[in-house]
Design an enzyme around this catalytic site. Structure first.
Site, short mmCIF file in Angstrom:
data_model
loop_
_atom_site.label_atom_id
_atom_site.label_comp_id
_atom_site.label_asym_id
_atom_site.label_seq_id
_atom_site.Cartn_x
_atom_site.Cartn_y
_atom_site.Cartn_z
N LYS A 52 -4.75 -10.05 -10.16
CA LYS A 52 -4.91 -9.16 -8.89
C LYS A 52 -6.20 -8.49 -9.28
O LYS A 52 -7.03 -8.33 -8.35
CB LYS A 52 -3.76 -8.33 -8.73
CG LYS A 52 -2.60 -8.83 -8.16
CD LYS A 52 -1.36 -8.26 -8.02
CE LYS A 52 -0.16 -9.14 -7.87
NZ LYS A 52 1.12 -8.54 -8.30
N GLN A 96 3.91 -3.15 -9.93
CA GLN A 96 4.36 -4.47 -10.26
C GLN A 96 6.01 -4.60 -10.63
O GLN A 96 6.42 -4.00 -11.33
CB GLN A 96 3.62 -5.08 -11.56
CG GLN A 96 3.90 -6.52 -11.73
CD GLN A 96 3.38 -7.45 -10.92
OE1 GLN A 96 2.32 -7.15 -10.34
NE2 GLN A 96 4.02 -8.80 -10.68
N ASP A 119 1.57 -3.74 -0.12
CA ASP A 119 2.33 -4.74 -0.29
C ASP A 119 3.59 -4.76 0.91
O ASP A 119 4.46 -5.27 1.19
CB ASP A 119 3.33 -4.78 -1.52
CG ASP A 119 2.84 -5.56 -2.59
OD1 ASP A 119 2.17 -6.48 -2.25
OD2 ASP A 119 3.02 -5.16 -3.95
#
Ligand code: NAD
Length: 286
Positions: A52, A96, A119
């Site tokens: 990422k 995460q 997200d």
């Protein structure tokens, strides 16, 4: 059969992000920034996080990895997230998942500001999304919509079947297809006669997390098949999906492969969402 090449779409979308990042830099004096929080030492998670960061840098954005040992307390993690919420130089905060068992994912998702949630996982962001007023849309389904859009596939009026009802893929995928005027059926592990449903569909999105679950006999001729599944992510393992892709040629109209289909677009959508959040916050449209 048309191969829906997510890697190619990803290149196009990333190229379009570079001038947006430049424009943002000219008007604000900084570039969009993603903060990634990782707890523990899971090797695969650390690889995802590094990827990422690399992806951010490839389009001119920046990223900081906040790596913490599994011994971090809930309070320490919460305090870090509150600090990142308050930091004007941070546009996206990504934790995460999964977290070690002693930490509450719900608490984390309650703290991250929806204005900094690329997200679309926090409860507030999810609320806006399902109310039809997304701040941003979840990365994997939004990436799939971009792939369909890139190939000029309009889902309006289609019978679409989504296999899987997870919060990150199945549920939001069904919602996005419905918003795009498809007639949607959502199947899951308790669905009886899955194949009866998938065989009726003009479009099938498969996100069951079961390797090679569906093949030619499960789709109608001329269908469009999107495979979200990802199996064999360990080092040296061959990556495969939920669909037996090799059976589809000459039968379906279009299908996305694994690797090279949905995966690359998920991470590219994360970049797009972070950039969009930065732009929205800078223009005070949030
Ligand atoms: P999950 O395990 O949270 O959910 C799987 C869903 O599939 C569940 O809702 C379950 O009811 C359903 N299911 C399981 N077996 C089934 C069956 N036999 N028939 C019908 N439905 C069934 O998984 P997830 O997080 O949604 O991920 C699904 C797959 O997609 C996994 O392989 C995951 O690795 C992959 N994934 C890929 C990306 C990407 O970017 N390519 C992103 C997210 C997830």
């Amino acid at each position: 059969m048309l191969v829906l090449n997510g890697k190619e779409v990803s290149k196009v979308v990333r190229a379009s992000l570079i001038p947006r990042v430049e424009k943002f830099k000219l008007s604000t004096g900084r570039v969009p920034h993603l903060a990634v929080v990782i707890v523990g030492d899971d090797v695969a998670s650390h690889v995802y996080v590094k990827n990422k960061k690399k992806a951010c840098e490839a389009v001119g954005m920046t990223s900081t990895i906040h790596a913490h040992p599994a011994s971090i307390t809930q309070k320490e993690l919460n305090d870090l997230l509150k600090k990142l919420n308050a930091d004007n130089g941070v546009d996206g905060i990504l934790v995460q998942l999964p977290l070690p068992k002693h930490l509450s994912t719900d608490e984390v998702l309650g703290i991250i500001s929806p204005e900094k949630d690329p997200d679309c996982l926090t409860f507030k962001s999810v609320g806006y999304f399902f109310a039809g007023k997304p701040i941003v849309s979840p990365c994997t389904p939004a990436g799939i919509m971009s792939i369909l859009n890139h190939y000029g596939i309009s889902v309006a009026g289609m019978n679409a079947v989504v296999v899987g009802r997870s919060n990150i893929v199945g549920k939001p995928m069904a919602h996005m297809l419905m918003e795009a005027n498809a007639t949607v059926t959502l199947c899951h592990s308790k669905t009886k006669n899955l194949s009866v449903h998938t065989k009726q569909a003009d479009l099938v999105v498969v996100a069951a997390g079961k390797a090679h679950l569906l093949g030619k006999e499960d789709f109608k001729q001329g269908a469009i098949v999107i495979d979200v599944g990802m199996h064999g992510t360990g080092q040296g393992q061959k990556l495969t999906g939920d669909v037996r892709f090799e059976e589809l040629n000459g039968w379906v109209q279009a299908a996305s492969p694994v690797p090279g289909g949905v995966g690359p677009m998920t991470i590219t959508t994360l970049l797009q969402n972070t950039c969009l959040l930065a732009e929205k916050r800078a223009s005070q449209t949030l």
